[in-house]
Design an enzyme around this catalytic site. Structure first.
Site, short mmCIF file in Angstrom:
data_model
loop_
_atom_site.label_atom_id
_atom_site.label_comp_id
_atom_site.label_asym_id
_atom_site.label_seq_id
_atom_site.Cartn_x
_atom_site.Cartn_y
_atom_site.Cartn_z
N GLU A 106 -87.65 49.38 112.79
CA GLU A 106 -86.79 50.40 112.14
C GLU A 106 -85.93 50.99 113.00
O GLU A 106 -86.26 51.39 114.22
CB GLU A 106 -88.07 51.23 111.68
CG GLU A 106 -87.52 52.55 110.79
CD GLU A 106 -88.48 53.41 110.10
OE1 GLU A 106 -89.96 52.90 110.05
OE2 GLU A 106 -88.37 54.40 109.60
N LYS B 105 -100.76 46.92 108.78
CA LYS B 105 -99.70 47.09 109.69
C LYS B 105 -99.79 48.29 110.56
O LYS B 105 -100.32 49.47 109.97
CB LYS B 105 -98.25 47.45 108.85
CG LYS B 105 -97.02 47.77 109.71
CD LYS B 105 -95.80 47.82 108.96
CE LYS B 105 -95.50 49.12 108.27
NZ LYS B 105 -95.52 50.36 109.01
N ASP C 51 -97.45 54.55 104.89
CA ASP C 51 -97.97 55.90 104.81
C ASP C 51 -96.87 56.73 104.66
O ASP C 51 -97.07 57.89 104.68
CB ASP C 51 -98.67 55.93 106.54
CG ASP C 51 -97.75 55.73 107.47
OD1 ASP C 51 -96.59 55.33 107.37
OD2 ASP C 51 -98.17 55.90 108.62
N SER C 52 -95.81 56.17 104.40
CA SER C 52 -94.53 56.88 103.71
C SER C 52 -95.03 57.52 102.28
O SER C 52 -94.34 58.38 101.75
CB SER C 52 -93.42 55.98 103.58
OG SER C 52 -93.48 54.92 102.77
N GLU D 64 -98.12 50.96 114.02
CA GLU D 64 -97.04 50.97 114.85
C GLU D 64 -97.32 51.22 116.13
O GLU D 64 -98.20 51.84 116.87
CB GLU D 64 -96.39 52.56 114.42
CG GLU D 64 -96.21 52.62 112.87
CD GLU D 64 -95.63 54.08 112.48
OE1 GLU D 64 -95.45 55.06 113.50
OE2 GLU D 64 -95.46 54.25 111.36
N ASP E 145 -100.58 50.13 105.43
CA ASP E 145 -100.36 50.79 106.74
C ASP E 145 -101.68 51.43 107.16
O ASP E 145 -102.42 52.08 106.28
CB ASP E 145 -99.59 51.88 106.27
CG ASP E 145 -98.04 51.80 107.04
OD1 ASP E 145 -98.07 50.89 108.30
OD2 ASP E 145 -97.13 52.39 106.76
O1 KIV Z 1 -94.54 53.74 105.72
C1 KIV Z 1 -93.40 53.07 105.32
O2 KIV Z 1 -93.07 53.28 104.27
C2 KIV Z 1 -93.11 52.31 106.30
C3 KIV Z 1 -91.73 51.54 106.17
C4 KIV Z 1 -90.36 52.51 106.35
C5 KIV Z 1 -91.49 50.47 106.97
O3 KIV Z 1 -93.56 51.95 107.40
#
Ligand code: KIV
Length: 300
Positions: A216, A147, A78-79, A149, A117
């Site tokens: 992280e 993934k 989600d970056s 969090e 994500d």
């Molecule tokens: O969204 C992302 O890029 C991440 C990484 C920083 C692990 O979760």
């Protein structure tokens, strides 16, 4: 028989640790196709001490390059909110934003294990919410895993997805979706109590069925302890060298970002190359030297 960890495509330069052999032929074109990296390969990699490489990817062009370079796992993070959409956090990203990016990466990557994500707001409320969002990532977009969090309170979410056949990657330490609660981008797990809580969270996610764990911005010694305690591989970002693998945001890794965090080593100058190419193109357009005869069509 123990399955072998798939090797990168033959044209791939050697990167990282040797990860075994295996180039099955597709039987039609005669062109060797790389074997897909799967969950059991990642677990075997940890057992053998082979370090796992992960990079983010958000589009097909980049994913193809990273896949051919032999990157083991591609994370459609989600970056994407920061790197591609210009937001100042990941919080505004939606499932609908993620789907086309995941589909592009999953289509382009022939070898890498592709992780999607789950963005903020689409999974936390219940295991059922996580299930609905994860199914979209797998079914509509072709992700191999999702993934999200958070710690032990999300164990029921991990368990449900695992039971229905969707591999889950956990994410502990600094969790960007909670940056408002965490008080900004801060190292997590400092001090005995905070460290112990992270260890317990990691164990709870593993016990619920998580297949990988991203750590992280945690002290290197704590990441080492968690890596030793867990059977599943840990993937570090700002978590020291003792994790079972590493992840970086690809634009930081390649030198495309105007700012990048201290833990993000820059391995290339892609931004400077792109700038130079754009300047050269502009100059030739202005001078009238592009297009040349070789780029133009004649009557006959
Ligand atoms: O969204 C992302 O890029 C991440 C990484 C920083 C692990 O979760």
């Amino acid at each position: 028989m123990t399955p072998e960890y798939p090797s990168p495509a033959p044209a791939t330069p050697p990167v990282g640790v040797a990860v075994g052999q295996g180039q099955p032929n597709d039987g039609r074109t005669g062109v060797p196709v790389p074997r897909r990296v799967r969950v059991h390969h990642l677990r075997q990699a940890k057992a053998r001490g082979e370090r796992i490489s992960m990079l983010t990817a958000y589009d097909a062009v980049t994913a193809q390059i990273l896949d051919e370079a032999g990157i083991d796992t591609l994370l459609v993070g989600d970056s994407i909110g920061n790197t591609m959409f210009g937001f100042d956090s990941t919080i505004p990203v939606t499932v609908d934003d993620m789907i086309p990016a995941v589909r592009a990466v999953a289509s382009a990557a022939k070898r890498a294990f592709v992780i999607a994500d789950l963005p903020f707001g689409c999974y936390e409320a219940s295991p059922q919410a996580a299930h609905a969002s994860a199914v979209r990532m797998v079914k509509e977009a072709g992700a191999h895993a999702v993934k999200f969090e958070g710690g032990a309170h999300l164990a029921p979410h991990v368990e449900l997805l695992t039971n229905v056949g969707i591999p889950v990657v956990g994410h502990l330490g600094f969790t960007p979706q909670s940056e408002n609660m965490l008080g900004g981008k801060r190292v997590q797990g400092r001090g005995d109590d905070a460290a112990e809580k992270l260890v317990q969270d990691a164990l709870a996610l593993q016990d619920a069925g998580a297949v990988l764990l991203v750590l992280e911005m945690v002290p290197a010694s704590l990441a080492e302890r968690i890596t030793e305690v867990l059977d599943i591989p840990t993937i570090g970002i700002g978590a020291g060298v003792h994790c079972d693998g590493q992840v970086l945001v690809w634009t930081d890794m390649a030198g495309m970002s105007s700012w990048s965090p201290r833990f993000a080593k820059q391995f290339g100058e892609v931004g400077a190359e792109l700038y130079a190419a754009a300047r050269a193109y502009k100059r030739e357009v202005a001078e009238g030297t592009f297009p040349g005869p070789q780029h133009s069509f004649q009557d006959e």
